[in-house]
Motif scaffolding. Structure first.
Motif, short mmCIF file in Angstrom:
data_model
loop_
_atom_site.label_atom_id
_atom_site.label_comp_id
_atom_site.label_asym_id
_atom_site.label_seq_id
_atom_site.Cartn_x
_atom_site.Cartn_y
_atom_site.Cartn_z
N ALA A 6 -41.22 -13.84 54.26
CA ALA A 6 -41.41 -13.43 55.88
C ALA A 6 -42.89 -13.11 55.99
O ALA A 6 -43.45 -12.81 55.00
CB ALA A 6 -40.56 -12.27 56.28
N ASN A 7 -43.35 -13.59 57.24
CA ASN A 7 -45.13 -12.97 57.61
C ASN A 7 -44.72 -12.18 58.07
O ASN A 7 -45.34 -11.22 57.96
CB ASN A 7 -44.65 -14.41 58.81
CG ASN A 7 -45.60 -15.54 58.27
OD1 ASN A 7 -45.60 -16.07 56.96
ND2 ASN A 7 -45.08 -16.27 58.98
N ASP A 8 -43.64 -11.64 59.04
CA ASP A 8 -43.00 -10.20 59.03
C ASP A 8 -41.63 -9.88 59.75
O ASP A 8 -41.05 -11.13 60.07
CB ASP A 8 -44.43 -9.54 60.53
CG ASP A 8 -44.04 -8.63 60.73
OD1 ASP A 8 -43.79 -7.35 59.97
OD2 ASP A 8 -44.11 -8.19 61.93
N LEU A 9 -40.87 -9.01 59.21
CA LEU A 9 -39.40 -9.00 59.89
C LEU A 9 -39.31 -7.67 60.53
O LEU A 9 -40.09 -6.64 60.90
CB LEU A 9 -38.65 -8.77 58.47
CG LEU A 9 -38.87 -9.71 57.72
CD1 LEU A 9 -37.54 -9.20 56.55
CD2 LEU A 9 -37.53 -10.70 57.83
N PRO A 10 -38.57 -7.85 61.69
CA PRO A 10 -38.46 -6.29 62.37
C PRO A 10 -37.37 -5.27 61.32
O PRO A 10 -37.53 -5.46 59.96
CB PRO A 10 -37.41 -6.80 63.54
CG PRO A 10 -37.38 -8.00 63.28
CD PRO A 10 -38.15 -9.40 61.96
N GLY A 54 -41.62 -16.15 60.66
CA GLY A 54 -42.09 -17.05 59.98
C GLY A 54 -40.78 -17.06 58.27
O GLY A 54 -41.92 -16.89 57.27
N LEU A 55 -40.20 -17.20 58.56
CA LEU A 55 -38.73 -16.59 57.49
C LEU A 55 -38.96 -18.56 56.61
O LEU A 55 -38.94 -18.98 57.09
CB LEU A 55 -37.79 -16.69 57.77
CG LEU A 55 -37.26 -15.29 57.99
CD1 LEU A 55 -36.39 -15.73 58.81
CD2 LEU A 55 -37.28 -13.90 57.35
N THR A 75 -44.18 -20.47 59.75
CA THR A 75 -44.67 -19.57 58.23
C THR A 75 -45.73 -20.86 57.87
O THR A 75 -47.08 -21.20 58.35
CB THR A 75 -43.76 -19.95 57.12
OG1 THR A 75 -43.19 -22.06 56.99
CG2 THR A 75 -41.56 -20.28 57.65
N LYS A 76 -46.48 -20.02 56.82
CA LYS A 76 -47.17 -20.88 55.85
C LYS A 76 -47.15 -21.76 55.31
O LYS A 76 -48.52 -21.49 54.51
CB LYS A 76 -48.36 -19.54 55.34
CG LYS A 76 -48.88 -18.12 56.61
CD LYS A 76 -49.65 -16.73 55.63
CE LYS A 76 -49.62 -15.82 56.62
NZ LYS A 76 -50.24 -15.02 55.78
N ARG A 77 -45.81 -22.10 55.29
CA ARG A 77 -45.73 -23.55 54.43
C ARG A 77 -44.93 -24.30 55.27
O ARG A 77 -44.91 -23.75 56.20
CB ARG A 77 -45.12 -22.68 53.57
CG ARG A 77 -45.95 -22.21 51.86
CD ARG A 77 -44.66 -20.72 52.21
NE ARG A 77 -45.02 -19.78 51.50
CZ ARG A 77 -45.99 -18.34 52.02
NH1 ARG A 77 -45.08 -18.96 52.72
NH2 ARG A 77 -46.26 -18.05 51.30
N VAL A 88 -41.73 -27.62 49.51
CA VAL A 88 -42.68 -26.82 50.40
C VAL A 88 -44.34 -26.74 49.89
O VAL A 88 -44.60 -27.06 48.66
CB VAL A 88 -42.55 -25.07 49.97
CG1 VAL A 88 -43.51 -24.49 50.99
CG2 VAL A 88 -41.09 -24.95 49.66
N ILE A 89 -45.29 -27.11 51.35
CA ILE A 89 -45.99 -27.70 51.30
C ILE A 89 -46.94 -26.20 51.60
O ILE A 89 -46.82 -25.99 52.47
CB ILE A 89 -46.80 -28.91 51.54
CG1 ILE A 89 -46.25 -30.09 51.14
CG2 ILE A 89 -48.11 -29.02 51.70
CD1 ILE A 89 -46.01 -31.15 51.80
N GLU A 90 -48.23 -25.86 51.08
CA GLU A 90 -48.96 -24.86 51.21
C GLU A 90 -49.91 -25.45 52.76
O GLU A 90 -50.32 -26.38 52.58
CB GLU A 90 -49.95 -24.71 50.76
CG GLU A 90 -49.01 -23.83 49.06
CD GLU A 90 -48.43 -22.34 49.68
OE1 GLU A 90 -48.94 -21.43 50.30
OE2 GLU A 90 -47.59 -22.19 49.35
N LYS A 91 -49.57 -24.71 54.16
CA LYS A 91 -50.84 -25.04 54.48
C LYS A 91 -52.17 -24.89 54.72
O LYS A 91 -52.69 -24.28 53.63
CB LYS A 91 -50.42 -24.83 56.41
CG LYS A 91 -49.14 -25.09 56.52
CD LYS A 91 -48.79 -24.59 57.85
CE LYS A 91 -47.85 -24.50 58.52
NZ LYS A 91 -47.18 -23.98 59.45
N GLU A 92 -53.00 -26.39 54.41
CA GLU A 92 -54.35 -25.90 54.38
C GLU A 92 -55.23 -24.99 55.71
O GLU A 92 -55.01 -24.98 56.86
CB GLU A 92 -55.00 -26.82 54.10
CG GLU A 92 -54.49 -28.38 52.80
CD GLU A 92 -55.31 -29.23 52.81
OE1 GLU A 92 -56.18 -29.15 54.04
OE2 GLU A 92 -54.71 -30.76 52.56
N GLU A 93 -55.73 -24.22 55.07
CA GLU A 93 -57.25 -23.30 55.73
C GLU A 93 -58.08 -24.24 56.70
O GLU A 93 -58.46 -25.44 55.91
CB GLU A 93 -57.50 -22.71 55.11
CG GLU A 93 -56.98 -20.75 55.07
CD GLU A 93 -57.17 -19.85 54.05
OE1 GLU A 93 -58.36 -19.45 54.74
OE2 GLU A 93 -57.16 -19.39 53.45
#
Length: 95
Positions: A6-10, A54-55, A75-77, A88-93
Motif C-alpha cells: 500500500a501507499n498508505d493505509l488508514p 494505493g493498494l 499505486t506506484k505500479r 506489474v509495470i513500475e511507473k517511470e518517474e
C-alpha cells in the motif's frame, strides 16, 4: 499466500492487518492465510480503503498462472496483461 502493498493505509485497517499479516516493511504485509480467509481480507480492503491507499494485492490461487493481482486507487505500479498473464509495470518517474 497473500501479499498486500500500500501507499498508505488508514490506521484502523493497518491495525487489523497486523492480526493476520507480518509487516516486513512499512505498508507491506505478507500472510499465509487460507484461500477463504484471503478472499475475505481482499473484500475487507476494498470496502475500507479509500483510493488514496494505493493498494496492490497479490493472491495465490490454484489455477494457472498461480496468482491473481488486484489494484485499488493510484499505486506506484501499473497492472497489465500479456499473453494472459497479469504483470506489474513500475511507473517511470517523470522529470
Amino acid at each position: 499466500m497473500l501479499v498486500v502493498i500500500a501507499n498508505d493505509l488508514p490506521p484502523a485497517v493497518r491495525g487489523r492487518m497486523k492480526l493476520w499479516f507480518v509487516e516486513p516493511r512499512a505498508n507491506v504485509f505478507v500472510s499465509g492465510v487460507k484461500d477463504s480467509v484471503a478472499k475475505k481480507v481482499v473484500e475487507y480492503l476494498y470496502k475500507h480503503c479509500p483510493p488514496e491507499s494505493g493498494l496492490m494485492v497479490f493472491r495465490q490461487t490454484s489455477k494457472p498462472p498461480g496468482y491473481e493481482i488486484y489494484g485499488v486507487g493510484d499505486t506506484k505500479r501499473h497492472l497489465t496483461q500479456f499473453s494472459g498473464l497479469q504483470l506489474v509495470i513500475e511507473k517511470e518517474e517523470q522529470h
